[in-house]
Design a protein around this motif. Structure first.
Motif, PDB file in Angstrom:
ATOM      1  N   THR A 179       8.279  -4.580  21.430  1.00 53.62           N
ATOM      2  CA  THR A 179       8.842  -5.291  22.022  1.00 53.62           C
ATOM      3  C   THR A 179       8.348  -6.175  23.426  1.00 53.62           C
ATOM      4  O   THR A 179       8.450  -7.454  23.615  1.00 53.62           O
ATOM      5  N   SER A 180       7.477  -5.378  24.080  1.00 51.87           N
ATOM      6  CA  SER A 180       6.850  -5.800  25.155  1.00 51.87           C
ATOM      7  C   SER A 180       6.055  -6.966  24.814  1.00 51.87           C
ATOM      8  O   SER A 180       5.819  -7.904  25.814  1.00 51.87           O
ATOM      9  N   ARG A 181       5.269  -6.913  23.451  1.00 50.73           N
ATOM     10  CA  ARG A 181       4.507  -8.127  23.093  1.00 50.73           C
ATOM     11  C   ARG A 181       5.511  -9.367  22.889  1.00 50.73           C
ATOM     12  O   ARG A 181       5.209 -10.472  23.100  1.00 50.73           O
ATOM     13  N   LEU A 182       6.611  -8.994  21.871  1.00 52.45           N
ATOM     14  CA  LEU A 182       7.463 -10.259  21.681  1.00 52.45           C
ATOM     15  C   LEU A 182       7.922 -11.064  22.577  1.00 52.45           C
ATOM     16  O   LEU A 182       8.032 -12.170  22.489  1.00 52.45           O
ATOM     17  N   ARG A 183       8.073 -10.336  23.723  1.00 49.31           N
ATOM     18  CA  ARG A 183       8.781 -11.095  25.106  1.00 49.31           C
ATOM     19  C   ARG A 183       7.779 -12.403  25.342  1.00 49.31           C
ATOM     20  O   ARG A 183       8.199 -13.401  25.820  1.00 49.31           O
ATOM     21  N   GLY A 184       6.752 -12.187  25.032  1.00 51.27           N
ATOM     22  CA  GLY A 184       5.623 -13.202  25.464  1.00 51.27           C
ATOM     23  C   GLY A 184       5.591 -14.406  24.382  1.00 51.27           C
ATOM     24  O   GLY A 184       4.920 -15.377  24.411  1.00 51.27           O
ATOM     25  N   PHE A 185       6.343 -14.145  23.201  1.00 50.90           N
ATOM     26  CA  PHE A 185       6.514 -15.065  22.127  1.00 50.90           C
ATOM     27  C   PHE A 185       7.688 -16.311  22.217  1.00 50.90           C
ATOM     28  O   PHE A 185       7.358 -17.261  21.613  1.00 50.90           O
ATOM     29  N   GLY A 186       8.321 -16.068  23.324  1.00 47.11           N
ATOM     30  CA  GLY A 186       9.655 -16.810  23.248  1.00 47.11           C
ATOM     31  C   GLY A 186       9.104 -18.500  23.320  1.00 47.11           C
ATOM     32  O   GLY A 186       9.559 -19.316  22.509  1.00 47.11           O
ATOM     33  N   SER A 241       0.644  -1.247  -0.094  1.00 45.75           N
ATOM     34  CA  SER A 241       0.183  -0.185   0.160  1.00 45.75           C
ATOM     35  C   SER A 241       0.918   1.317  -0.039  1.00 45.75           C
ATOM     36  O   SER A 241       2.149   1.119   0.050  1.00 45.75           O
ATOM     37  N   GLY A 242       0.230   2.518  -0.078  1.00 45.03           N
ATOM     38  CA  GLY A 242       0.885   3.468  -0.141  1.00 45.03           C
ATOM     39  C   GLY A 242       0.121   4.582   0.460  1.00 45.03           C
ATOM     40  O   GLY A 242      -0.914   4.754   0.912  1.00 45.03           O
ATOM     41  N   GLY A 243       0.925   5.884   0.599  1.00 47.38           N
ATOM     42  CA  GLY A 243       0.320   7.125   1.032  1.00 47.38           C
ATOM     43  C   GLY A 243      -0.452   7.007   2.338  1.00 47.38           C
ATOM     44  O   GLY A 243       0.072   6.417   3.285  1.00 47.38           O
ATOM     45  N   ASP A 244      -1.745   7.672   2.355  1.00 51.95           N
ATOM     46  CA  ASP A 244      -2.329   7.703   3.793  1.00 51.95           C
ATOM     47  C   ASP A 244      -2.748   6.311   4.232  1.00 51.95           C
ATOM     48  O   ASP A 244      -2.915   5.863   5.497  1.00 51.95           O
ATOM     49  N   HIS A 245      -3.249   5.305   3.189  1.00 52.53           N
ATOM     50  CA  HIS A 245      -3.677   4.073   3.574  1.00 52.53           C
ATOM     51  C   HIS A 245      -2.590   3.580   4.334  1.00 52.53           C
ATOM     52  O   HIS A 245      -2.691   2.898   5.409  1.00 52.53           O
ATOM     53  N   TRP A 246      -1.131   3.569   3.647  1.00 53.48           N
ATOM     54  CA  TRP A 246      -0.147   2.905   4.216  1.00 53.48           C
ATOM     55  C   TRP A 246       0.300   3.442   5.762  1.00 53.48           C
ATOM     56  O   TRP A 246       0.203   2.551   6.585  1.00 53.48           O
ATOM     57  N   ARG A 247      -0.042   4.743   5.890  1.00 54.70           N
ATOM     58  CA  ARG A 247       0.264   5.194   7.224  1.00 54.70           C
ATOM     59  C   ARG A 247      -0.676   4.716   8.279  1.00 54.70           C
ATOM     60  O   ARG A 247      -0.414   4.459   9.397  1.00 54.70           O
ATOM     61  N   ARG A 248      -1.883   4.678   7.841  1.00 48.90           N
ATOM     62  CA  ARG A 248      -3.061   4.388   8.903  1.00 48.90           C
ATOM     63  C   ARG A 248      -2.656   3.079   9.154  1.00 48.90           C
ATOM     64  O   ARG A 248      -2.684   2.694  10.341  1.00 48.90           O
ATOM     65  N   GLN A 249      -2.197   1.949   8.130  1.00 51.15           N
ATOM     66  CA  GLN A 249      -2.156   0.639   8.494  1.00 51.15           C
ATOM     67  C   GLN A 249      -1.147   0.516   9.356  1.00 51.15           C
ATOM     68  O   GLN A 249      -1.095  -0.413  10.353  1.00 51.15           O
ATOM     69  N   ARG A 250       0.005   1.256   9.110  1.00 47.88           N
ATOM     70  CA  ARG A 250       1.364   0.833  10.050  1.00 47.88           C
ATOM     71  C   ARG A 250       1.158   1.393  11.368  1.00 47.88           C
ATOM     72  O   ARG A 250       1.453   0.622  12.391  1.00 47.88           O
ATOM     73  N   THR A 251       0.501   2.489  11.494  1.00 42.57           N
ATOM     74  CA  THR A 251       0.030   2.922  12.945  1.00 42.57           C
ATOM     75  C   THR A 251      -0.768   1.796  13.498  1.00 42.57           C
ATOM     76  O   THR A 251      -0.594   1.592  14.904  1.00 42.57           O
ATOM     77  N   THR A 252      -1.809   1.314  12.987  1.00 41.20           N
ATOM     78  CA  THR A 252      -2.728   0.363  13.480  1.00 41.20           C
ATOM     79  C   THR A 252      -1.993  -0.728  14.054  1.00 41.20           C
ATOM     80  O   THR A 252      -2.178  -1.266  14.925  1.00 41.20           O
ATOM     81  N   LEU A 253      -1.172  -1.406  13.040  1.00 38.59           N
ATOM     82  CA  LEU A 253      -0.462  -2.653  13.265  1.00 38.59           C
ATOM     83  C   LEU A 253       0.766  -2.585  14.278  1.00 38.59           C
ATOM     84  O   LEU A 253       0.932  -3.633  14.670  1.00 38.59           O
ATOM     85  N   GLN A 254       1.493  -1.577  14.150  1.00 38.59           N
ATOM     86  CA  GLN A 254       2.600  -1.425  14.835  1.00 38.59           C
ATOM     87  C   GLN A 254       2.661  -1.963  16.416  1.00 38.59           C
ATOM     88  O   GLN A 254       3.644  -2.746  16.667  1.00 38.59           O
ATOM     89  N   PRO A 255       1.519  -1.816  17.138  1.00 40.44           N
ATOM     90  CA  PRO A 255       1.537  -2.633  18.606  1.00 40.44           C
ATOM     91  C   PRO A 255       1.666  -3.932  18.260  1.00 40.44           C
ATOM     92  O   PRO A 255       2.199  -4.421  19.593  1.00 40.44           O
ATOM     93  N   ALA A 256       1.170  -4.407  17.402  1.00 36.36           N
ATOM     94  CA  ALA A 256       1.353  -6.096  17.352  1.00 36.36           C
ATOM     95  C   ALA A 256       3.017  -6.355  17.042  1.00 36.36           C
ATOM     96  O   ALA A 256       3.263  -7.707  17.570  1.00 36.36           O
ATOM     97  N   PHE A 257       3.898  -5.557  17.016  1.00 39.74           N
ATOM     98  CA  PHE A 257       5.141  -5.882  16.857  1.00 39.74           C
ATOM     99  C   PHE A 257       6.085  -5.298  18.005  1.00 39.74           C
ATOM    100  O   PHE A 257       7.351  -5.160  18.081  1.00 39.74           O
TER     101      PHE A 257
END
Ligand code: HEM
Length: 437
Positions: free
Chosen positions: A108-115, A90-106
């Protein structure tokens, strides 16, 4: 102001055809000859491809002047039906909205529980191995990484059969997307329709995607839950295919690159017994039974092996951009819309930027931070850098350490034929034999 270098080529179809016939070999050759600039590959039609070989100029495109470039619609007749408008494309505003929405899934505090999940899935895979087994390592690791990414990012447990279907579909997709003479020198209106296997692969991926969406329990902090909430809050901000496109993107971007990293790491370790012995020594010293999150900090050499693998055999072999308007890039003037290729494959392996570039030497990362080396960008750079980068490093380290704690994995061929598609994939099975350690 210079014109980009133009290596000799065919008088009619230019030099793009030489590239298209053997892309990785061709990049090796021009990477050595023209490492300080930009090379123009001209085709019979269209603007050709501008290959940026100077790491400083790559940083300009990806980081400093990123707003002047965008991702091109690469073979849209093939890529759109696959990942649509997911985060990768994706690009432009659509990409920015997606990236901001999805970032919390990545985070570090969440990754810690993945080990533990990563280690448990890996041990469930090796539980099916017996001493002396031989199999296709890439396929085996593909099933493992699909199952891990589905659990961690999509919140569902995929069956082995569904995970294998995703891995197999990815190989057909790779074949369809591979750089080919027809794909590079023919104009878009002369492109042949995708082969039947490619269309079938997309249908299979869509079936798995539909099952993922149906199985998913809302309300968590995985990618799907975050998206579902964002869509409920502002339905007009996301297109109807948002969930489908994003699940396809996460399944493909999230599993294949990691399976390739591990396949290439285990291959390079098989071909470099001293490095393999050093890795075994580290894992024996650090890991007690199975690795835990807390062990990651002490697995230094394991991490160096991953960094060096991503240098020597980068799963993403090149990035693509195009300038939005005419631009000056270093000493070069490039027209609006000029297709730019930023090839990790050539820059990671050029003798101008690396001592002994052909040597697999994980120790070169002992004192060097990857982020400080402009000639090294396996995860891209700037705002569009890989969102899964930290997850990929953690996952690869834990899987390697889990395997090395109990097993010797030996790739039994001394080279891997590869193709340059969106990723650099092996074109044949990667035979490996496993023995208890
Ligand atoms: C070793 C493994 C990996 C490698 C080498 C890798 C490489 C890359 C590269 C080079 C890019 C930038 C593409 C560009 O600028 O054109 C990228 C973007 C991306 N990667 Fe990865 N990746 C890896 C693992 C992952 C994982 C585990 C995920 C998990 C979902 C992931 C998801 C993505 C996504 C969604 C993007 C697009 C980000 C955006 O444009 O905002 N990758 N990756």
């Amino acid at each position: 102001m210079h014109a980009p270098h133009s290596p000799p080529g065919d008088p009619v179809v230019g030099n793009a055809l030489r590239f298209a016939r053997a892309p990785l070999d061709y990049l090796d050759a021009i990477g050595d000859a023209y490492a300080d600039g930009i090379v123009h590959l001209s085709g019979a039609v269209g603007p050709g491809i501008y290959v940026v070989l100077d790491p400083g100029l790559v940083q300009r495109v990806l980081v400093d002047d990123h707003g002047r470039y965008r991702k091109p619609g690469f073979r849209p007749e093939l890529v759109d039906p696959l990942v649509g408008e997911g985060l990768l494309t994706s690009g432009g505003d659509h990409w920015r909205r997606q990236r901001t929405t999805l970032q919390p899934a990545f985070f570090t505090s969440r990754l810690r529980g993945f080990g533990d999940t990563i280690v448990d899935f890996t041990r469930a895979t090796t539980a099916g191995w017996t001493d002396g087994d031989e199999f296709d390592l890439y396929r085996e690791l593909g099933v493992l990484t699909v199952r891990i990414i589905s659990r961690l990012l999509l919140g569902v447990d995929l069956s082995r059969a569904d995970a294998a279907a995703v891995g197999d579909a990815m190989l057909d997709v790779g074949e369809g997307l591979a750089v080919s003479p027809g794909g590079v020198v023919r104009p878009p209106w002369l492109q042949t329709p995708p082969p039947r296997e490619y269309q079938q692969a997309i249908r299979e991926l869509e079936d798995v995607t539909a099952r993922v969406v149906a199985m998913h329990e809302p309300g968590g902090d995985d990618v799907l839950s975050l998206l579902e909430r964002a869509i409920a809050d502002d339905p007009d901000a996301f297109p109807a295919d948002e969930l489908r496109d994003q699940v396809m993107t996460m399944l493909l971007a999230g599993h294949e690159t990691t399976a390739l990293t591990l396949t290439y790491a285990l291959s390079l370790l098989s071909w470099n017994p001293a490095a393999r012995a050093t890795l075994h020594d580290e894992v024996d010293a650090v890991v007690d039974g199975a690795p835990r999150w807390e062990d990651l900090a002490a697995l230094d050499y394991t991490e160096q092996v991953i960094h060096e693998t991503l240098r020597v055999l980068p799963p993403v072999w090149a990035l693509f951009r195009e300038p939005l308007a005419d631009v000056r890039l270093g000493d070069y003037r490039l027209p609006a819309g000029a297709p730019l290729m930023l090839p990790q494959w050539a820059i990671h392996r050029s003798p101008r930027h690396w001592d002994a570039p052909d040597e697999f030497d994980p120790g070169r990362w002992a004192e060097t931070k990857p982020a400080e080396v402009p000639a090294y960008f396996p995860f891209g750079a700037g705002p569009r850098a890989c969102i899964g980068r930290q997850l990929a490093i953690v996952e690869s380290k834990l899987i390697l350490a889990t395997l090395f704690a109990d097993w010797d994995v030996e790739v039994t061929v001394d080279d891997l034929p590869r193709r340059a598609a969106i990723t650099m994939q092996p074109t044949e099975a990667v035979p490996a034999v496993v023995r208890r350690h």
